[in-house]
Write a protein that holds these residues in place. Structure first.
Motif, PDB file in Angstrom:
ATOM      1  N   ILE A 142       0.826  -1.207   0.000  1.00 33.98           N
ATOM      2  CA  ILE A 142       0.000   0.000   0.000  1.00 33.98           C
ATOM      3  C   ILE A 142       0.858   1.254   0.000  1.00 33.98           C
ATOM      4  O   ILE A 142       0.523   2.253  -0.632  1.00 33.98           O
ATOM      5  N   GLY A 143       1.975   1.210   0.733  1.00 35.04           N
ATOM      6  CA  GLY A 143       2.826   2.386   0.791  1.00 35.04           C
ATOM      7  C   GLY A 143       2.458   3.286   1.962  1.00 35.04           C
ATOM      8  O   GLY A 143       1.722   2.870   2.862  1.00 35.04           O
ATOM      9  N   PRO A 144       2.945   4.532   1.990  1.00 31.89           N
ATOM     10  CA  PRO A 144       2.652   5.428   3.119  1.00 31.89           C
ATOM     11  C   PRO A 144       1.147   5.550   3.362  1.00 31.89           C
ATOM     12  O   PRO A 144       0.357   5.695   2.429  1.00 31.89           O
ATOM     13  N   PHE A 145       0.768   5.492   4.642  1.00 30.16           N
ATOM     14  CA  PHE A 145      -0.649   5.543   4.996  1.00 30.16           C
ATOM     15  C   PHE A 145      -1.181   6.958   5.188  1.00 30.16           C
ATOM     16  O   PHE A 145      -2.399   7.175   5.194  1.00 30.16           O
ATOM     17  N   ALA A 146      -0.301   7.905   5.379  1.00 32.84           N
ATOM     18  CA  ALA A 146      -0.733   9.275   5.680  1.00 32.84           C
ATOM     19  C   ALA A 146      -1.706   9.789   4.622  1.00 32.84           C
ATOM     20  O   ALA A 146      -1.422   9.734   3.419  1.00 32.84           O
ATOM     21  N   GLY A 147      -2.850  10.274   5.084  1.00 30.59           N
ATOM     22  CA  GLY A 147      -3.834  10.861   4.193  1.00 30.59           C
ATOM     23  C   GLY A 147      -4.660   9.867   3.401  1.00 30.59           C
ATOM     24  O   GLY A 147      -5.474  10.266   2.563  1.00 30.59           O
ATOM     25  N   ARG A 148      -4.498   8.578   3.668  1.00 32.47           N
ATOM     26  CA  ARG A 148      -5.198   7.555   2.890  1.00 32.47           C
ATOM     27  C   ARG A 148      -6.277   6.864   3.729  1.00 32.47           C
ATOM     28  O   ARG A 148      -6.164   6.773   4.956  1.00 32.47           O
TER      29      ARG A 148
END
Length: 224
Positions: A73-79
């Motif tokens: 998924i990658g970075p979770f910030a803002g998702r």
């Protein structure tokens, strides 16, 4: 167990769809009884295999799946990432949901609001109120509908083309096929749930990837 009209208006998580007769969900059954009977038998076989796993093995596999998902998924910030409430030996990804919150994202849970309708998603994190859906599985007790960026869908079975054998209700397929849908769909399960083919039908939608404790499978290639 077949559902009756009294249950139609209640909310329930997608992972309980196998408890309901497919006709109740408004789904066609191409291939007739042969396909339906085969899928029913495969569901029973694969769920039994999953339940036979020792608890410690399931926990270790869940942790490995969570790490692979985070990398995928990658970075979770803002998702916004939709999870599910674990049921009948499914990988328990609730710790990963808490990580999403801790890293600035939003974790969601799916809710069934009506038969033959797409899922609704509500934000939830540990400690917030839950209520029982029709089949006594917890769902968020309140909150507005949210649009997920990523939908994590538990599998009963899966194949090399990343088609997902679910519980028979078609909720995830219907949600992903809804007009305007933009979510990335990732199936999760254990390696022992892989089969040669789920015998996909026109209403089946392949996952963008299937993540197990041992691999991240995409329709094109396997990432070890």
């Amino acid at each position: 167990m077949a559902a009756d009209d009294e249950t139609a208006g209640f909310a329930s998580p997608a992972c309980l769809a196998h408890e309901v007769d497919p006709g109740y969900m408004g789904l066609p059954q191409p291939g007739g009884l042969t396909l339906a009977a085969w899928r029913k038998a495969e569901r029973e076989r694969l769920i039994a295999l999953r339940l036979a796993m020792p608890q410690a093995e399931r926990q270790a596999a869940s942790e490995a799946i969570a790490e692979r998902l985070a990398a995928r998924i990658g970075p979770f910030a803002g998702r916004t990432v939709s999870f599910y409430w674990p049921f009948r030996g499914e990988p328990d990804l609730r710790p990963l949901a808490e990580r999403v919150w801790a890293e600035g994202g939003t974790a969601l849970l799916p809710v069934v609001v009506a038969k033959a309708a797409p899922l609704l998603f509500r934000a939830w994190r540990s400690g917030e109120p839950l209520e029982k859906g029709v089949w006594n599985i917890p769902v968020p007790a309140e909150g507005d509908a949210r649009e997920p960026d990523v939908v994590i869908a538990p599998v009963v079975g899966y194949d090399s083309a990343c088609y997902r054998l679910g519980y028979g209700g078609g909720f995830f397929d219907r949600t992903l096929a809804a007009p305007g849908g933009r979510a990335t769909a990732i199936g999760v399960g254990y390696g022992l749930q892989r089969i040669a083919t789920i015998r996909p039908q026109p209403y089946d939608i392949p996952m963008s990837a299937v993540v197990t404790e041992a691999e991240t499978l995409t329709p094109a290639r396997v990432v070890g």
